[in-house]
Design an enzyme around this catalytic site. Structure first.
Site, PDB file in Angstrom:
ATOM      1  N   GLU A 157       0.802  -1.231   0.000  1.00 28.10           N
ATOM      2  CA  GLU A 157       0.000   0.000   0.000  1.00 28.10           C
ATOM      3  C   GLU A 157       0.833   1.279   0.000  1.00 28.10           C
ATOM      4  O   GLU A 157       0.497   2.230   0.701  1.00 28.10           O
ATOM      5  CB  GLU A 157      -0.923   0.029   1.236  1.00 28.10           C
ATOM      6  CG  GLU A 157      -1.850  -1.142   1.305  1.00 28.10           C
ATOM      7  CD  GLU A 157      -2.623  -1.221   2.619  1.00 28.10           C
ATOM      8  OE1 GLU A 157      -3.789  -1.581   2.565  1.00 28.10           O
ATOM      9  OE2 GLU A 157      -2.056  -0.927   3.694  1.00 28.10           O
TER      10      GLU A 157
HETATM   11  C1  TNX Z   1      -4.427  -3.810   4.858  1.00 32.63           C
HETATM   12  S1  TNX Z   1      -3.045  -5.999   3.703  1.00 32.63           S
HETATM   13  C2  TNX Z   1      -3.146  -3.629   5.328  1.00 32.63           C
HETATM   14  C3  TNX Z   1      -2.960  -3.146   6.695  1.00 32.63           C
HETATM   15  C4  TNX Z   1      -4.252  -2.931   7.407  1.00 32.63           C
HETATM   16  C5  TNX Z   1      -5.206  -4.036   7.047  1.00 32.63           C
HETATM   17  C6  TNX Z   1      -6.496  -4.015   7.803  1.00 32.63           C
HETATM   18  C7  TNX Z   1      -1.820  -5.152   4.054  1.00 32.63           C
HETATM   19  C8  TNX Z   1      -0.548  -5.717   3.644  1.00 32.63           C
HETATM   20  N1  TNX Z   1      -1.999  -3.980   4.679  1.00 32.63           N
HETATM   21  O1  TNX Z   1      -2.187  -1.955   6.693  1.00 32.63           O
HETATM   22  O2  TNX Z   1      -3.996  -2.922   8.776  1.00 32.63           O
HETATM   23  O3  TNX Z   1      -5.475  -3.966   5.677  1.00 32.63           O
HETATM   24  O4  TNX Z   1      -7.247  -5.170   7.542  1.00 32.63           O
END
Ligand code: TNX
Length: 499
Positions: A298
């Site tokens: 992300e």
């Molecule tokens: C996605 S999936 C994220 C996290 C959040 C989570 C909450 C991923 C690698 N990153 O930063 O905490 O969703 O479900």
């Protein structure tokens, strides 16, 4: 039994009557693990006599982590290929104990068991909320019951930096004071971290520390503003804040909200990599296991070309320190990622938006993939609309059944089974504050993930069906209760009436 063993033969003969706590013979570590489990399960009611024997040994033959267990009226033998195998055999044995009107017994069986995948993990996000060392140890104990062998600690994120490092003391001095929702922050000293790693190792669990980069770094930026960009507050980030009633991220202030993807390190400044050398070098020296996880998820605040440059440089630093990189699947898109890096897939069971291609890229680079399909094994999802805590973004709530009914080999089309390193269930903690919260979300769904990681493929064992699994989960309730695990009494599971 959970996870389902590779092969189980019911012997059809008399069970072993468990009347002797004194006659546990053989390996002293395994004997103390078994004694602890039997004490918890049977407590004061446990009768003491002196017949029969439980023999626990390691014989050095067979696949890594495998064991053989056999029970007849005369006694029990558990033989591990190695000490991990013996430890798992003892876990299985504790799960076989039955309390009946006539006493405590272990049915006559012969089990030959070995894991399907070498990597079986659980992740705890200690950044969104920080958990004290006893809570982390409790998570380790729970993981060990299910034959998991990796603990991934998500040590850093926008909301907090949770590991003190001597080379960069400001990280915890300035980046650890707060958590989501105004809750208290915290961090681990190096001794705390060593204690966690050693405790995990004593339960045959390898610690995999994650420093999430180059996004998820707002807390790092509080400590070392020179290496971080200002928050990229997109309309999405603003809208998230409005929906959740949270303040948007601001430069120089701790972030207590739950938006993602707004922070980034400076990609083209050498100071960034000087900091990473310090941080990753000190972490590598503290970590006996082979892996350092560098995040990579992300990074919406980082330009894609810059992201690729960053992943190349950061993964080269990890390699310099002799560790293997683990990174979320987005990093698979970076051509310069260090060869042999492990990818962690967090897309859905049915991949969307090319996430599977990014995961496949790791295998093309000669490495393997850990599967964490979010709509099956993200432990932070609600079970249903009524669940007290948890999120819903991964295809809505995740019932126990949905957490169970997926097959690892079918998630990433074209990825051979040999390229799957294993399965990990992450617990993100935006809504999770206590061990009771952890238990409620993790149990029973962590059992589903453990079965996907350990047990034979769906379709190749009669035990690998939802109907079998829900009965076997129900049978664990007594042991889980005895061990103080505050599991979710899901209506999907036929729990026995409480005694
Ligand atoms: C996605 S999936 C994220 C996290 C959040 C989570 C909450 C991923 C690698 N990153 O930063 O905490 O969703 O479900």
């Amino acid at each position: 039994m959970i996870p389902a063993p590779a092969t189980v033969h019911s012997a059809g003969i008399d069970p072993f009557l468990l009347t002797s706590r004194a006659r546990i013979a053989g390996d002293p570590d395994a004997a103390s693990v078994l004694t602890h489990l039997l004490d918890a399960l049977l407590g004061e009611t446990f009768p003491i006599a002196d017949e029969g024997e439980i023999a626990l040994t390691v014989d050095g033959t067979g696949a890594a982590e495998s064991y053989r267990l056999s029970v007849d009226a005369a006694g029990v033998t558990v033989v591990g290929a190695d000490s991990a195998g013996l430890f798992y055999g003892v876990q299985t044995l504790a799960q076989l104990v039955e309390r009946t009107a006539d006493g405590v017994r272990i049915p006559a069986v012969r089990i030959d068991d070995a894991p399907r995948f070498p990597y079986r993990g659980v992740m705890l996000d200690v950044a969104r909320h920080c958990f004290d060392v006893p809570t982390v140890k409790a998570v380790i104990d729970r993981a060990a019951l299910l034959k998991l062998n990796h603990l991934h600690l998500h040590l850093t994120d926008d909301q907090g930096w949770r590991l003190h490092l001597d080379s960069r003391p400001e990280l915890t001095a300035r980046g650890a004071g707060t958590a989501v929702g105004g809750d208290p922050g915290g961090f681990y000293t190096k001794d705390d971290y060593r204690e966690i790693v050693a405790y995990a190792a004593s339960r045959h669990i390898t610690t995999v520390p994650e420093i999430d980069l180059p996004g998820h770094t707002h807390a790092l930026g509080l400590a070392y503003p020179d290496v971080a960009h200002d928050p990229v507050v997109t309309p999405d980030v603003l809208a998230h804040g409005e929906r959740a009633g949270e303040q948007p991220p601001r430069r120089g202030e701790p972030y207590e909200g739950t938006a993602v993807g707004f922070s980034s390190l400076r990609i083209h400044d050498d100071a960034t990599y000087d900091l990473l050398r310090d941080v990753l070098g000190e972490l590598a020296a503290l970590t006996p296991g082979p892996y350092l996880h560098i995040g990579g998820d992300e990074a919406h605040g980082t330009d894609p070309a810059d992201f690729a440059v960053f992943i190349e440089r950061a993964s080269a630093i990890v390699a310099e320190y002799g560790k293997t990189v683990v990174a979320w699947h987005e990093a698979g898109a970076a051509p310069g990622l260090a060869r042999g890096s492990v990818g962690q897939y967090w897309g859905f069971v049915v991949p969307l938006d090319g996430m599977d291609a990014k995961a496949r890229a790791f295998a093309d680079g000669g490495a393997r993939v850990i599967l964490s399909p979010a709509d099956a094994v993200y432990l932070d999802m609600k079970y249903d609309a009524e669940t007290r805590i948890g999120l819903e973004w991964a295809n809505g709530p995740t019932s126990v059944r949905r957490s169970y009914e997926w097959e690892p080999a079918e998630v990433i089309p074209g990825l051979p089974e040999s390229a799957i390193l294993g399965v990990e269930a992450p617990l993100w903690t935006e809504t999770v504050r206590t061990l009771a919260d952890i238990d409620e979300l993790a149990f029973p769904r962590l059992a589903s993930a453990a079965e996907a990681a350990w047990s034979p493929a769906t379709g190749s064992s009669e035990l690998r069906t939802w109907e079998s699994f829900r009965e076997r989960v129900a049978a664990q309730g007594e042991l889980w209760t005895a061990l103080g695990i505050a599991f979710h009494r899901s209506p999907e599971i036929p729990w026995p009436e409480s005694r």
